[in-house]
Design a protein around this motif. Structure first.
Motif, PDB file in Angstrom:
ATOM      1  N   CYS A   3       0.857  -1.188   0.000  1.00 54.98           N
ATOM      2  CA  CYS A   3       0.000   0.000   0.000  1.00 54.98           C
ATOM      3  C   CYS A   3       0.891   1.236   0.000  1.00 54.98           C
ATOM      4  O   CYS A   3       1.722   1.413   0.899  1.00 54.98           O
ATOM      5  CB  CYS A   3      -0.918   0.003   1.223  1.00 54.98           C
ATOM      6  N   ARG A   5       1.227   5.483  -0.298  1.00 57.90           N
ATOM      7  CA  ARG A   5       0.540   6.777  -0.169  1.00 57.90           C
ATOM      8  C   ARG A   5       1.355   7.833  -0.902  1.00 57.90           C
ATOM      9  O   ARG A   5       2.279   8.405  -0.358  1.00 57.90           O
ATOM     10  CB  ARG A   5       0.352   7.156   1.304  1.00 57.90           C
ATOM     11  N   HIS A  74     -10.277   3.767   3.611  1.00 62.67           N
ATOM     12  CA  HIS A  74      -9.236   3.178   2.754  1.00 62.67           C
ATOM     13  C   HIS A  74      -8.686   1.872   3.318  1.00 62.67           C
ATOM     14  O   HIS A  74      -8.348   0.958   2.557  1.00 62.67           O
ATOM     15  CB  HIS A  74      -8.107   4.189   2.539  1.00 62.67           C
ATOM     16  N   THR A  75      -8.596   1.772   4.634  1.00 59.32           N
ATOM     17  CA  THR A  75      -8.082   0.528   5.213  1.00 59.32           C
ATOM     18  C   THR A  75      -8.993  -0.643   4.859  1.00 59.32           C
ATOM     19  O   THR A  75      -8.521  -1.737   4.542  1.00 59.32           O
ATOM     20  CB  THR A  75      -7.959   0.646   6.733  1.00 59.32           C
ATOM     21  N   ARG A  76     -10.302  -0.408   4.926  1.00 66.57           N
ATOM     22  CA  ARG A  76     -11.267  -1.462   4.597  1.00 66.57           C
ATOM     23  C   ARG A  76     -11.225  -1.784   3.109  1.00 66.57           C
ATOM     24  O   ARG A  76     -11.284  -2.956   2.717  1.00 66.57           O
ATOM     25  CB  ARG A  76     -12.669  -1.016   5.023  1.00 66.57           C
ATOM     26  N   ALA A  78      -8.703  -1.538   1.190  1.00 66.18           N
ATOM     27  CA  ALA A  78      -7.477  -2.311   0.952  1.00 66.18           C
ATOM     28  C   ALA A  78      -7.679  -3.773   1.341  1.00 66.18           C
ATOM     29  O   ALA A  78      -7.215  -4.681   0.635  1.00 66.18           O
ATOM     30  CB  ALA A  78      -6.314  -1.704   1.732  1.00 66.18           C
ATOM     31  N   GLU A  79      -8.377  -4.022   2.459  1.00 70.09           N
ATOM     32  CA  GLU A  79      -8.670  -5.403   2.864  1.00 70.09           C
ATOM     33  C   GLU A  79      -9.481  -6.126   1.790  1.00 70.09           C
ATOM     34  O   GLU A  79      -9.188  -7.275   1.437  1.00 70.09           O
ATOM     35  CB  GLU A  79      -9.472  -5.406   4.172  1.00 70.09           C
ATOM     36  N   HIS A 275     -10.913  -0.408  18.495  1.00 74.81           N
ATOM     37  CA  HIS A 275     -11.469  -0.171  17.161  1.00 74.81           C
ATOM     38  C   HIS A 275     -12.358  -1.365  16.819  1.00 74.81           C
ATOM     39  O   HIS A 275     -11.907  -2.507  16.855  1.00 74.81           O
ATOM     40  CB  HIS A 275     -10.356  -0.030  16.126  1.00 74.81           C
TER      41      HIS A 275
END
Length: 317
Positions: A3, A5, A74-76, A78-79, A275
């Motif tokens: 990933c 940025r 974005h984290t989700r 990416a998963e 979280h």
């Protein structure tokens, strides 16, 4: 999966790749067709697959204050892309300066100079560059000049959701806002999810015998309409059946809109500071103000029972 940025994060010596570009908010079933095709073609060609997306959403820069509710951070995303087999995700900071890149500049700076695209996979309505002047026709026309190919994938899947409208992030957001989480799930291919940190609230649920996780949601999150929902609460990797409340808690004249999840039949949970994820399965009822606390407790017991039944039925399906 890697990933990155920003363009500067792309490793030196990065070779040819198959690339697809888009916001891909929600990674819904239409998106999955495009991304899946990129992964498939990359494997056929023996090169990595790369998804290029943006942060913040381009509309926030082009039309400040117009940031749409987000279906997934974005984290989700990416998963979900990892599950589809994507090798790398490039999250480009979408700034005012970046928004002014002409379509040809966008192609050279991103696709050619940095990602060395061998093939670009897009949907038919893909637009890029300053004032969205670039389209798939221009992308294909410039392919021979910059030594890449272009494939266009029809992402217009449809079903019962939205009365048969083609699946899209816009339609999904509308259904979520209306409380039609079942329709949203049809488009997404999974339940709509809300994430955040568990914070201390008024603790009325605990006092009433139904301790809830009060979730401080991420900015711009697409939150379902006020009401009670069946779903799941995920914390520390454990998925727990849950009764979920969305709203201002009118019984106690609340003003702040919250998302609270009660893990059904779980005792002694301490989730503060964690979280967590809340997945919405089905709408149960609207948010009501009852004549008494006793009436509220009767309704809550019925809600929890109904939520348990809906969850059990979905897990048997």
């Amino acid at each position: 999966m890697q990933c990155w940025r920003g363009l500067e994060d792309i490793p030196e010596g990065w070779g040819r790749s198959v690339v697809t570009i888009g916001s891909y908010d929600g990674v819904h079933r239409g998106h999955q067709l495009i991304i899946g095709r990129a992964v498939e073609r990359a494997r056929e060609l023996g090169v990595p697959s790369v998804v290029v997306t943006f942060d913040p959403h381009p509309s926030e820069v082009v039309r400040p204050g117009a940031h749409p509710p987000l279906l997934a951070p974005h984290t989700r995303r990416a998963e979900l892309m990892t599950e589809l087999g994507v090798d790398a995700v490039l999250i480009l900071p979408f700034t005012a300066e970046f928004s002014k890149l002409a379509p040809t500049e966008f192609i050279t700076k991103v696709l050619v100079d940095k990602l060395h695209a061998r093939l670009v996979i897009e949907g038919p309505n893909f637009r890029f560059g300053h004032k969205a002047a670039g389209n798939v026709t221009l992308l294909a026309e410039l392919g021979p000049t910059y030594d890449y190919g272009v494939e266009v994938v029809d992402l217009f899947v449809s079903g019962e959701a939205g009365g048969g409208e083609p699946f899209s992030s816009t339609l999904t957001r509308r259904l979520v806002a209306e409380g039609d989480v079942a329709g949203a799930a049809e488009i997404l291919g999974r339940p709509h999810r809300v994430e955040g940190i568990v914070v201390r609230g008024a603790q009325r649920g605990r006092d009433l015998g139904y301790p809830t996780a009060n979730v401080e949601t991420l900015p711009h999150t697409a939150i379902p309409a006020d009401g009670v929902y069946a779903g799941w609460l995920t914390a520390n990797g454990e998925v727990m059946p849950a009764a979920i409340s969305v709203g201002t808690n009118p019984q106690f004249d609340g003003t702040e809109r919250t998302v609270e999840a009660y893990a059904i039949d779980r005792v002694g949970l301490d989730l503060y500071g964690l979280h967590v994820a809340v997945d919405f399965l089905a709408y149960v009822r609207g948010m009501l103000k009852f004549d008494s606390i006793d009436d509220l407790l009767v309704a809550m017991a019925a809600d929890v029972k109904r939520c348990g039944e809906l969850i059990a039925a979905s897990e048997r399906a």
